[in-house]
Design a protein around this motif. Structure first.
Motif, PDB file in Angstrom:
ATOM      1  N   GLU A  30       1.077   4.143  -2.923  1.00  0.00           N
ATOM      2  CA  GLU A  30       0.771   5.541  -2.616  1.00  0.00           C
ATOM      3  C   GLU A  30       1.867   6.484  -3.085  1.00  0.00           C
ATOM      4  OE1 GLU A  30       0.187   5.396   1.571  1.00  0.00           O
ATOM      5  OE2 GLU A  30      -1.955   4.876   1.442  1.00  0.00           O
ATOM      6  N   ARG A  31       3.083   5.957  -3.220  1.00  0.00           N
ATOM      7  CA  ARG A  31       4.224   6.780  -3.637  1.00  0.00           C
ATOM      8  C   ARG A  31       4.618   6.497  -5.075  1.00  0.00           C
ATOM      9  NH1 ARG A  31       4.518  10.994  -1.242  1.00  0.00           N
ATOM     10  NH2 ARG A  31       6.752  11.212  -1.703  1.00  0.00           N
ATOM     11  N   LYS A  39       0.835  -1.204   0.000  1.00  0.00           N
ATOM     12  CA  LYS A  39       0.000   0.000   0.000  1.00  0.00           C
ATOM     13  C   LYS A  39       0.868   1.252   0.000  1.00  0.00           C
ATOM     14  CE  LYS A  39      -3.902   2.094   2.515  1.00  0.00           C
ATOM     15  NZ  LYS A  39      -3.294   3.355   2.954  1.00  0.00           N
ATOM     16  N   GLN A  40       1.912   1.257   0.841  1.00  0.00           N
ATOM     17  CA  GLN A  40       2.789   2.416   0.912  1.00  0.00           C
ATOM     18  C   GLN A  40       3.488   2.664  -0.426  1.00  0.00           C
ATOM     19  OE1 GLN A  40       5.618   2.326   4.151  1.00  0.00           O
ATOM     20  NE2 GLN A  40       6.943   3.853   3.196  1.00  0.00           N
ATOM     21  N   ASN A  48       3.954   0.465 -12.343  1.00  0.00           N
ATOM     22  CA  ASN A  48       3.998   1.588 -11.416  1.00  0.00           C
ATOM     23  C   ASN A  48       5.391   2.197 -11.344  1.00  0.00           C
ATOM     24  OD1 ASN A  48       1.190   1.261 -10.056  1.00  0.00           O
ATOM     25  ND2 ASN A  48       2.073  -0.794 -10.069  1.00  0.00           N
TER      26      ASN A  48
END
Length: 443
Positions: free
Chosen positions: A71-72, A67-68, A102
């Protein structure tokens, strides 16, 4: 599992592996030759943005960082191809246009993994200490004998000092004639992105390819992939600017720092490493190569970090399966992973040719559109090579055979359809001839 474990290298793989082992209750010391990059900052011009996809995300999930990381990161749903003298065209990665790779800065992900490792009980990080080899069961630190270790995991990169210190390990290093250099497209004056942030941008110019990946600060990290001699040929700022205005005119004006970046940022090498074997005994210390130390690949499929993360997950899985027996676990890790890394190394080299030469071809685009049509029609039964590599965790080694089976089935289906159409056509002709015969007057 009482052996002292040393990890050489606190990069992406080293930190993930330390965290996984620490969570198993293993005492781990990680040595890193650099100062702490969270304090000292990243090395200039050495990032090559990561394209984290399904395999890497699955690994990060294991340590609570998926998740982290997302998010970045910035999702890229396809390639934006900038042909010479033509209009840019968007080529989606998936048939449904929903899947994305990503873009995330290497330094940022490394910092998150360092934080995770540091927060894990039993893990100790030592910076500015270089592991230069393993000898008589001892780890050599900056050339001097250091601590004894039962297990040493070499996560120290393509030019691994640990690998070089071990007898009996063969290592093929295949260098491309190309090197890479990083440049920057900053945000626009109003703070927005200067290019579409939903794409990996490619300027295919044969031997002089450039790509660009978006960053959260609305800049783009551009990477040139050129023959090394072409870098040295541009030996004056005016030559640099003139070259970019001639070959990359749609982006040259977006790079105010072009001349400075070109002069200051180093030229990196692109190498494929194939080491054999990955596991050795070094005087009582069991040593295993992990990630780039065992199997560095070129970055053109965006799988280097994803592949190294899979190594770490496999080691953790093998320890589970062998009850924590390091000798058996590492032998099993090598047996399972090496066929996969050989395959992705070859696919990464092939993808360089695709990005450099094929993506601007109308034939390539037509074939890609046909593949996406098949993926929509035969969901789950037909998947392109790109989808299998980037959006699944199907082992790399299984992908070529699956592609061959798909092609055989499609070929057989196409032949059957052609045969059926031919049979139907002949039957139709016979029927028409018979009808004409019945309609003739008697004589």
């Amino acid at each position: 599992m009482t052996e002292r474990v040393v990890i050489a290298g606190a990069g992406l793989a080293g930190c993930l592996l330390a965290t996984l082992l620490g969570r198993r209750g293993v005492e781990v010391t990680v040595y890193e030759r650099r100062p702490d990059p969270r304090v000292a900052g990243a090395e200039r011009g050495r990032s090559i943005n990561l394209a984290v996809s399904a395999r890497g995300l699955a690994a990060l999930e294991q340590v609570g960082l998926r998740k982290q990381a997302l998010e970045r990161a910035l999702p890229m749903h396809g390639r934006m191809v900038h042909p010479a003298g033509g209009t840019p065209n968007f080529q989606p990665y998936s048939a449904d246009r929903e899947r994305a790779i990503n873009s995330i800065g290497r330094a940022e992900l490394n910092a998150a993994l360092l934080d995770a490792a540091e927060a894990t009980p039993g893990v100790t990080l030592r910076f500015s200490r270089r592991v230069t080899g393993v000898e008589d069961g001892r780890v050599l630190l900056d050339g001097e004998p250091g601590e004894r270790a039962g297990v040493v995991l070499a996560c120290d990169g393509a030019y691994s000092a640990v690998r070089a210190s071990l007898e009996g390990i063969g290592c093929d290093q295949d260098f491309l004639e190309h090197g890479y250099k990083e440049l920057t497209v900053p945000p626009r004056a109003d703070g927005g992105f200067a290019l579409d942030p939903d794409a990996l941008h490619i300027w295919p110019r044969g031997t002089l390819m450039m790509i660009a990946l978006p960053n959260l600060d609305r800049s783009f990290t551009c990477t040139l992939f050129w023959p090394k001699g072409d870098f040295t040929a541009l030996d004056a700022p005016r030559k640099v600017r003139a070259h970019f205005e001639a070959h990359y005119p749609d982006v040259a004006g977006l790079m105010p720092g072009l001349e400075d970046d070109f002069a200051r940022n180093p030229v990196g090498s692109l190498v494929t490493v194939r080491a054999r074997p990955w596991v050795r005994d070094a005087g009582g210390a069991l040593v295993a190569l992990v990630g780039d130390a065992a199997h560095a690949i070129v970055p053109f499929f965006g799988q280097g970090a994803n592949c190294a993360f899979e190594d770490c997950i496999e080691i953790d899985r093998c320890l589970d399966e062998t009850g924590g027996r390091w000798d058996r676990a590492l032998a099993l890790y090598q047996e399972r992973r090496r066929p996969n890394t050989d395959v992705i190394a070859d696919m990464a080299l092939d993808n360089f040719v695709e990005m450099r030469d094929r993506v601007s071809s109308p034939l390539f685009r037509a074939r890609q559109a046909a593949q996406h049509a098949l993926e929509r029609r035969l969901a789950g039964r037909y998947m392109s090579r790109y989808e299998l590599v980037s959006f699944t965790t199907v082992p790399y080694a299984e992908i070529p055979a699956r592609i061959r089976r798909q092609n055989l089935i499609l070929g057989a289906a196409a032949s059957a359809a052609a045969l059926a159409a031919g049979t139907a056509l002949r039957a139709s002709r016979r029927s028409r001839r018979a009808a004409r015969g019945r309609g003739r007057p008697a004589r």
